[in-house]
Design an enzyme around this catalytic site. Structure first.
Site, PDB file in Angstrom:
ATOM      1  CB  SER A  20      21.175   5.450  41.211  1.00 14.78           C
ATOM      2  OG  SER A  20      19.800   5.141  41.131  1.00 14.78           O
ATOM      3  CG  LEU A  21      19.846   5.522  35.038  1.00 16.27           C
ATOM      4  CD1 LEU A  21      19.395   4.546  33.960  1.00 16.27           C
ATOM      5  CD2 LEU A  21      20.267   6.845  34.413  1.00 16.27           C
ATOM      6  CB  SER A  22      16.328   5.469  41.186  1.00 19.31           C
ATOM      7  OG  SER A  22      16.339   4.144  40.768  1.00 19.31           O
ATOM      8  CE  LYS A  71      17.508  -5.141  44.907  1.00 22.44           C
ATOM      9  NZ  LYS A  71      17.241  -5.583  43.531  1.00 22.44           N
ATOM     10  CG  ASP A 107      13.658  -6.003  40.913  1.00 27.97           C
ATOM     11  OD1 ASP A 107      13.545  -4.827  40.532  1.00 27.97           O
ATOM     12  OD2 ASP A 107      14.638  -6.402  41.578  1.00 27.97           O
ATOM     13  N   GLY A 130      21.618 -17.019  35.068  1.00 24.33           N
ATOM     14  CA  GLY A 130      21.921 -16.271  36.289  1.00 24.33           C
ATOM     15  C   GLY A 130      20.821 -16.474  37.324  1.00 24.33           C
ATOM     16  CB  ALA A 134      17.223  -9.684  38.967  1.00 26.93           C
ATOM     17  CE1 TYR A 229      20.216   0.839  34.964  1.00 28.22           C
ATOM     18  CE2 TYR A 229      18.903  -1.095  35.488  1.00 28.22           C
ATOM     19  CZ  TYR A 229      19.713  -0.046  35.890  1.00 28.22           C
ATOM     20  OH  TYR A 229      20.026   0.098  37.208  1.00 28.22           O
ATOM     21  N   GLY A 250      16.732  -3.868  29.530  1.00 29.25           N
ATOM     22  CA  GLY A 250      16.267  -3.703  30.912  1.00 29.25           C
ATOM     23  C   GLY A 250      15.624  -2.361  31.235  1.00 29.25           C
TER      24      GLY A 250
HETATM   25  P1  NAP Z   1      23.061 -11.076  41.328  1.00 28.69           P
HETATM   26  O1  NAP Z   1      22.206 -11.291  42.536  1.00 28.69           O
HETATM   27  O2  NAP Z   1      24.518 -10.838  41.486  1.00 28.69           O
HETATM   28  O3  NAP Z   1      22.832 -12.356  40.373  1.00 28.69           O
HETATM   29  C1  NAP Z   1      23.571 -12.613  39.215  1.00 28.69           C
HETATM   30  C2  NAP Z   1      23.793 -14.122  39.142  1.00 28.69           C
HETATM   31  O4  NAP Z   1      24.373 -14.442  37.872  1.00 28.69           O
HETATM   32  C3  NAP Z   1      24.757 -14.639  40.211  1.00 28.69           C
HETATM   33  O5  NAP Z   1      24.265 -15.842  40.742  1.00 28.69           O
HETATM   34  C4  NAP Z   1      26.044 -14.876  39.409  1.00 28.69           C
HETATM   35  O6  NAP Z   1      26.889 -15.845  39.980  1.00 28.69           O
HETATM   36  C5  NAP Z   1      25.471 -15.337  38.094  1.00 28.69           C
HETATM   37  N1  NAP Z   1      26.398 -15.243  36.968  1.00 28.69           N
HETATM   38  C6  NAP Z   1      27.405 -14.369  36.773  1.00 28.69           C
HETATM   39  N2  NAP Z   1      28.013 -14.598  35.587  1.00 28.69           N
HETATM   40  C7  NAP Z   1      27.352 -15.632  35.005  1.00 28.69           C
HETATM   41  C8  NAP Z   1      27.498 -16.321  33.766  1.00 28.69           C
HETATM   42  N3  NAP Z   1      28.444 -15.994  32.874  1.00 28.69           N
HETATM   43  N4  NAP Z   1      26.666 -17.336  33.482  1.00 28.69           N
HETATM   44  C9  NAP Z   1      25.699 -17.676  34.373  1.00 28.69           C
HETATM   45  N5  NAP Z   1      25.524 -17.089  35.580  1.00 28.69           N
HETATM   46  C10 NAP Z   1      26.337 -16.059  35.885  1.00 28.69           C
HETATM   47  O7  NAP Z   1      22.503  -9.851  40.484  1.00 28.69           O
HETATM   48  P2  NAP Z   1      20.975  -9.364  40.356  1.00 28.69           P
HETATM   49  O8  NAP Z   1      20.680  -8.372  41.408  1.00 28.69           O
HETATM   50  O9  NAP Z   1      20.099 -10.557  40.192  1.00 28.69           O
HETATM   51  O10 NAP Z   1      21.058  -8.550  38.981  1.00 28.69           O
HETATM   52  C11 NAP Z   1      21.368  -9.198  37.752  1.00 28.69           C
HETATM   53  C12 NAP Z   1      21.357  -8.190  36.620  1.00 28.69           C
HETATM   54  O11 NAP Z   1      20.036  -7.701  36.467  1.00 28.69           O
HETATM   55  C13 NAP Z   1      22.242  -6.964  36.851  1.00 28.69           C
HETATM   56  O12 NAP Z   1      22.843  -6.608  35.630  1.00 28.69           O
HETATM   57  C14 NAP Z   1      21.282  -5.897  37.284  1.00 28.69           C
HETATM   58  O13 NAP Z   1      21.702  -4.598  36.942  1.00 28.69           O
HETATM   59  C15 NAP Z   1      20.059  -6.282  36.449  1.00 28.69           C
HETATM   60  N6  NAP Z   1      18.800  -5.816  37.044  1.00 28.69           N
HETATM   61  C16 NAP Z   1      18.023  -5.021  36.266  1.00 28.69           C
HETATM   62  C17 NAP Z   1      16.819  -4.558  36.748  1.00 28.69           C
HETATM   63  C18 NAP Z   1      15.960  -3.695  35.872  1.00 28.69           C
HETATM   64  O14 NAP Z   1      15.041  -3.040  36.378  1.00 28.69           O
HETATM   65  N7  NAP Z   1      16.184  -3.674  34.586  1.00 28.69           N
HETATM   66  C19 NAP Z   1      16.383  -4.909  38.048  1.00 28.69           C
HETATM   67  C20 NAP Z   1      17.213  -5.743  38.815  1.00 28.69           C
HETATM   68  C21 NAP Z   1      18.420  -6.192  38.291  1.00 28.69           C
HETATM   69  P3  NAP Z   1      28.049 -15.333  40.993  1.00 28.69           P
HETATM   70  O15 NAP Z   1      27.360 -14.682  42.150  1.00 28.69           O
HETATM   71  O16 NAP Z   1      28.752 -16.581  41.354  1.00 28.69           O
HETATM   72  O17 NAP Z   1      28.878 -14.349  40.215  1.00 28.69           O
END
Ligand code: NAP
Length: 285
Positions: A20-22, A71, A107, A130, A134, A229, A250
């Site tokens: 984690s980068l936090s 969460k 977020d 997706g 997030a 990110y 990100g």
């Molecule tokens: P999550 O709850 O697992 O949500 C991801 C969603 O995308 C799931 O519903 C997943 O379906 C779906 N998915 C996977 N592959 C796909 C595809 N090819 N096409 C369309 N939908 C697809 O994850 P999250 O917590 O929202 O995080 C998502 C991303 O955001 C991660 O990479 C995370 O590191 C990043 N993030 C970044 C920050 C930031 O501060 N920059 C903050 C939060 C999150 P399934 O569950 O069926 O696989």
């Protein structure tokens, strides 16, 4: 810093925590601010979540960030939720006021702050890939900021529909959801002025992943955003850059949601540019 009985302790709980980068970002900022405060990561086993939250109170910790998979699960232990945490049904920050626990979700606000940093404050047509945690936080803020239409695609049709229904509860008629499909993405991408990858597809160590097959029909003024990110330039962003589209990765959202954490817990304005610099330097090491 000198650690003493007045040292304020902030943490991160999740499982498994992995890299984690936090801690680096927060401890660097706390040090720069000269605060007697420390940020520590805690890998909490699933059966111990309730005790870990009780421990926050017992040890009088100031608060913790909450990450995957807690969460949602953590909400049952809290006294109050901020409006966005309530709406999203997910918490990524707990503040402890002498035993009274409030849950926040920073977020979406971090995402909007990263846009404001680029001089952007609103969009008309949004396309989200997706429909996970997030994406929930993002669409909550985007509806508040006046987006006219939010189209959502997910490999899981039900999740896309559920998130669209969430949008429509917030603002009737603004959300649509469908199963991810290359042709449909291309069609919807033509009128989008913001396209956001909210999936982990393309994230390290699976850098070869990309959630779409083409960005050729995206109009030249559109912004392409990837929440990932690591790496800083995913294949998705590289594809957008080949077309000279504006892109954001990100990192900025990570920094801004982290800055909100520190502001909520300490009341002090964090050094956002410095925090970003610290993280960027960590990539080159
Ligand atoms: P999550 O709850 O697992 O949500 C991801 C969603 O995308 C799931 O519903 C997943 O379906 C779906 N998915 C996977 N592959 C796909 C595809 N090819 N096409 C369309 N939908 C697809 O994850 P999250 O917590 O929202 O995080 C998502 C991303 O955001 C991660 O990479 C995370 O590191 C990043 N993030 C970044 C920050 C930031 O501060 N920059 C903050 C939060 C999150 P399934 O569950 O069926 O696989």
């Amino acid at each position: 810093m000198i650690i003493n009985s007045k040292t304020l302790v902030i943490g991160l709980i999740g499982h498994p925590l992995g890299h984690s980068l936090s801690p680096l970002m927060h401890n660097s900022a706390l040090d720069k601010l000269g605060l007697n405060c420390l940020y520590l990561p805690f890998d909490v086993a699933p059966n111990d979540l309730g005790e870990a939250v009780a421990g926050l109170k017992a040890l009088n910790m100031r608060g913790v960030n909450v990450t995957i998979p807690y969460k949602k699960a953590v909400i049952q232990y809290l006294d109050e939720l901020s409006p966005e945490a309530q709406a999203c049904g997910a918490v990524n920050l707990i503040k402890n006021d002498h035993g009274y626990l409030t849950g926040f979700n920073t977020d979406g606000r971090g995402f909007m702050a990263s846009l404001r940093e680029e001089g952007i404050s609103s969009f008309k047509q949004v396309l989200i890939i997706g429909a996970g945690g997030a994406a929930h936080s993002l669409v909550y803020e985007l509806t508040q900021s006046g987006a006219e239409q939010i189209n959502i695609l997910d490999i899981d049709h039900d999740k896309a529909l559920e998130l669209a229904s969430f949008v429509n509860q917030l603002q009737k008629g603004k959300g649509t959801g469908a199963k991810m499909d290359d042709e449909l993405f291309i069609t919807l991408s033509q009128k989008a002025d913001l396209i956001v990858n909210c999936t982990p597809v393309g994230m390290s160590p699976h850098n070869e992943g990309i959630p779409v097959t083409s960005l050729n029909k995206v109009h030249s003024e559109a912004l392409v955003y990837d929440l990932i990110y690591n790496p800083l330039t995913t294949r998705f962003l590289a594809m957008a850059q080949e077309r000279n589209l504006k892109t954001i990765n990100g990192l900025s959202m990570l920094v801004h949601q982290g800055a909100l954490t520190l502001e909520i817990l300490t009341g002090v304005k964090p050094p956002v540019a410095f925090m970003k610099e610290v993280l960027l330097n960590s990539y080159s090491k």
